[in-house]
Design a protein around this motif. Structure first.
Motif, PDB file in Angstrom:
ATOM      1  N   LYS A  96       2.231   4.017  -2.222  1.00  0.00           N
ATOM      2  CA  LYS A  96       1.988   4.560  -3.560  1.00  0.00           C
ATOM      3  C   LYS A  96       3.279   4.868  -4.307  1.00  0.00           C
ATOM      4  O   LYS A  96       3.393   4.599  -5.509  1.00  0.00           O
ATOM      5  CB  LYS A  96       1.124   5.824  -3.459  1.00  0.00           C
ATOM      6  CG  LYS A  96      -0.293   5.557  -2.976  1.00  0.00           C
ATOM      7  CD  LYS A  96      -1.057   6.846  -2.733  1.00  0.00           C
ATOM      8  CE  LYS A  96      -1.228   7.646  -4.004  1.00  0.00           C
ATOM      9  NZ  LYS A  96      -2.035   8.867  -3.775  1.00  0.00           N
ATOM     10  N   ASP A  97       4.263   5.440  -3.629  1.00  0.00           N
ATOM     11  CA  ASP A  97       5.510   5.793  -4.296  1.00  0.00           C
ATOM     12  C   ASP A  97       6.242   4.550  -4.792  1.00  0.00           C
ATOM     13  O   ASP A  97       6.777   4.531  -5.907  1.00  0.00           O
ATOM     14  CB  ASP A  97       6.419   6.591  -3.353  1.00  0.00           C
ATOM     15  CG  ASP A  97       5.869   7.980  -3.048  1.00  0.00           C
ATOM     16  OD1 ASP A  97       4.991   8.442  -3.808  1.00  0.00           O
ATOM     17  OD2 ASP A  97       6.307   8.586  -2.058  1.00  0.00           O
ATOM     18  N   HIS A 123      -7.900   6.232   0.071  1.00  0.00           N
ATOM     19  CA  HIS A 123      -7.826   6.455  -1.375  1.00  0.00           C
ATOM     20  C   HIS A 123      -8.301   5.246  -2.184  1.00  0.00           C
ATOM     21  O   HIS A 123      -8.068   5.180  -3.394  1.00  0.00           O
ATOM     22  CB  HIS A 123      -6.399   6.821  -1.776  1.00  0.00           C
ATOM     23  CG  HIS A 123      -5.897   8.077  -1.121  1.00  0.00           C
ATOM     24  ND1 HIS A 123      -6.401   9.323  -1.436  1.00  0.00           N
ATOM     25  CD2 HIS A 123      -4.973   8.264  -0.151  1.00  0.00           C
ATOM     26  CE1 HIS A 123      -5.785  10.233  -0.694  1.00  0.00           C
ATOM     27  NE2 HIS A 123      -4.923   9.625   0.086  1.00  0.00           N
ATOM     28  N   SER A 163      -5.267  -0.583  -7.076  1.00  0.00           N
ATOM     29  CA  SER A 163      -4.263   0.488  -7.060  1.00  0.00           C
ATOM     30  C   SER A 163      -4.824   1.760  -6.432  1.00  0.00           C
ATOM     31  O   SER A 163      -6.009   2.067  -6.558  1.00  0.00           O
ATOM     32  CB  SER A 163      -3.795   0.787  -8.482  1.00  0.00           C
ATOM     33  OG  SER A 163      -2.918   1.889  -8.505  1.00  0.00           O
ATOM     34  N   MET A 164      -3.929   2.512  -5.771  1.00  0.00           N
ATOM     35  CA  MET A 164      -4.297   3.810  -5.207  1.00  0.00           C
ATOM     36  C   MET A 164      -3.632   4.950  -5.962  1.00  0.00           C
ATOM     37  O   MET A 164      -3.623   6.093  -5.498  1.00  0.00           O
ATOM     38  CB  MET A 164      -3.923   3.860  -3.722  1.00  0.00           C
ATOM     39  CG  MET A 164      -4.669   2.833  -2.894  1.00  0.00           C
ATOM     40  SD  MET A 164      -4.282   2.943  -1.130  1.00  0.00           S
ATOM     41  CE  MET A 164      -5.069   1.451  -0.528  1.00  0.00           C
ATOM     42  N   LEU A 165      -3.087   4.656  -7.145  1.00  0.00           N
ATOM     43  CA  LEU A 165      -2.467   5.688  -7.962  1.00  0.00           C
ATOM     44  C   LEU A 165      -3.534   6.607  -8.547  1.00  0.00           C
ATOM     45  O   LEU A 165      -4.701   6.236  -8.690  1.00  0.00           O
ATOM     46  CB  LEU A 165      -1.651   5.055  -9.088  1.00  0.00           C
ATOM     47  CG  LEU A 165      -0.465   4.186  -8.650  1.00  0.00           C
ATOM     48  CD1 LEU A 165       0.232   3.583  -9.866  1.00  0.00           C
ATOM     49  CD2 LEU A 165       0.522   4.990  -7.808  1.00  0.00           C
ATOM     50  N   GLU A 193       4.835   1.646  -5.476  1.00  0.00           N
ATOM     51  CA  GLU A 193       4.027   1.101  -6.571  1.00  0.00           C
ATOM     52  C   GLU A 193       4.343   1.806  -7.877  1.00  0.00           C
ATOM     53  O   GLU A 193       4.544   1.173  -8.919  1.00  0.00           O
ATOM     54  CB  GLU A 193       2.543   1.244  -6.230  1.00  0.00           C
ATOM     55  CG  GLU A 193       1.588   0.729  -7.292  1.00  0.00           C
ATOM     56  CD  GLU A 193       0.133   0.922  -6.922  1.00  0.00           C
ATOM     57  OE1 GLU A 193      -0.724   0.760  -7.814  1.00  0.00           O
ATOM     58  OE2 GLU A 193      -0.149   1.253  -5.746  1.00  0.00           O
ATOM     59  N   GLN A 250       0.821  -1.221   0.000  1.00  0.00           N
ATOM     60  CA  GLN A 250       0.000   0.000   0.000  1.00  0.00           C
ATOM     61  C   GLN A 250       0.854   1.270   0.000  1.00  0.00           C
ATOM     62  O   GLN A 250       0.418   2.318   0.490  1.00  0.00           O
ATOM     63  CB  GLN A 250      -0.967  -0.002   1.195  1.00  0.00           C
ATOM     64  CG  GLN A 250      -1.861  -1.238   1.238  1.00  0.00           C
ATOM     65  CD  GLN A 250      -2.853  -1.233   2.374  1.00  0.00           C
ATOM     66  OE1 GLN A 250      -3.676  -0.336   2.494  1.00  0.00           O
ATOM     67  NE2 GLN A 250      -2.802  -2.252   3.229  1.00  0.00           N
TER      68      GLN A 250
END
Length: 367
Positions: free
Chosen positions: A133-134, A215, A155-157, A136, A131
């Motif tokens: 984001k960076d 998110h 995904s939380m992008l 990922e 989890q």
């Protein structure tokens, strides 16, 4: 158990790139892999000649080709499947990214993708993003050279980041709709509406939604469905602060849910709900006598926790299979296009964690 933000390689990543070779007596393994260079030295030719003889034999004279083939057989050389793929501009691998590989939801996704990837002759690379984001985003940017395509789970992008990544490499998302990539969606909203209606029929006039990651697209979808259905039923509805989608967070979520005074709870996922059940036992609050609890996903263990959990069952493994099929249809220009988004239904499964609303706000006690 903590899992580092690192790559987890599964399903024969090397795909034949490394071979274990029997020794001359056939009783053990040599210390290293037989290479094209070994064959070239034995044959007294250049490594490039060996490469041509094994991959494009018509370009080498018959005598040299037969000599090279004989030496290769004697040494037990096996051509690398990955090397063949690279010559054709392919890696033969598909990367699967999930936010938490220890979560049963992610496990079901991976099981589905692996089944379909193996059936299609590819290898799977599994990446646990934890989890982050960076991380990922960084990994996705690096996968262009090491995977033919990517399945991206929950995904939380941002939309902008997904648009960038989709322009670099074939990509399919699960439970994260975006205009720039094919998507598999699990429709948990419809079953969430059914869950609220079910609680209302049991006499509950209040419900608290235990929120998942802030998110998360699924979290927003589920909350909006609960809020709308509660309004239709004239139920008082509240929402907790966001929680990580794990069992440990269930304790704090239970405390916050109890503070709302609601007689029923719908949790973002089963892991939070199972953690809440444990916390309720610690506090002496009876489930469902004092409060009813509903989870989401119907993961392994939801049916034999104490009490067995009422939950929204989702076709998680099927979502992984469909995502791979959608990705392969992108990799093969002649393949028939699939519906996009591809929506899979979910349904409410009633078990023992839900019951009639208590007659007063005084919580029932565990006997």
């Amino acid at each position: 158990m903590a899992l580092g933000a690192a790559l987890t390689i599964v399903c024969a990543l090397l795909g034949g790139m490394v071979q274990l070779v029997m020794d001359k007596e056939g009783t053990g393994l040599q210390d290293r892999v037989v290479t094209i260079g070994d064959i070239a030295r034995r044959a007294g030719v250049a490594a490039s000649t060996v490469s041509r003889a094994l991959s494009n034999p018509d370009r080498v004279n018959a005598g040299t080709r037969e000599k090279i083939e004989q030496i290769a057989a004697e040494l037990g050389y096996v051509p690398s499947a990955m090397a063949r793929n690279l010559r054709m501009g392919k890696t033969g691998t598909i990367a699967v990214l999930v936010p938490d590989v220890s979560n049963p939801f992610s496990f079901e996704i991976v099981r589905g993708t692996q089944t379909q990837i193996r059936a299609e002759g590819y290898s799977q690379v599994l990446i646990n993003t934890e989890q982050a984001k960076d991380f990922e985003l960084d990994v996705m940017r690096q996968l262009r050279r090491s995977a033919d395509g990517v399945v991206l789970g929950s995904s939380m992008l941002t939309d902008e980041q997904l648009a960038e990544l989709s322009s670099l490499q074939p990509l399919v998302t699960i439970n994260r709709p975006t205009a720039d990539a094919p998507t598999v969606l699990i429709d948990s909203a419809t079953a969430m509406t059914a869950a609220v209606n079910f609680l209302a029929d049991l006499g509950h006039s209040s419900v608290t939604y235990v929120s998942g990651p802030e998110h998360s697209w699924s979290n927003r979808q589920r909350w909006e469905a609960v809020e709308k259905a509660a309004a239709v039923k004239n139920m008082r509805v509240t929402r907790t602060s966001p929680y990580p989608a794990d069992k440990v967070s269930g304790a704090a979520a239970a405390d916050e849910a109890l503070a709302t005074g609601s007689t029923s709870v719908i949790a973002f996922n089963d892991m939070l709900a199972i953690g809440m059940l444990q916390r309720m036992r610690e506090l002496g609050v009876a489930v469902p006598g004092g409060i009813s609890i509903i989870g989401c996903d119907d993961v392994l263990g939801a049916d034999f926790c104490n009490p067995p959990l009422t939950t929204v069952a989702s076709p998680i493994e099927q979502a992984g299979q469909v995502a791979v099929s959608m990705l392969l249809s992108r990799l093969n220009p002649t393949a028939k296009a699939m519906a996009n988004p591809f929506v899979l239904p979910s349904q409410l499964v009633v078990r023992a964690s839900t019951g009639p609303a208590p007659k007063s706000l005084a919580r029932g006690r565990v006997s």
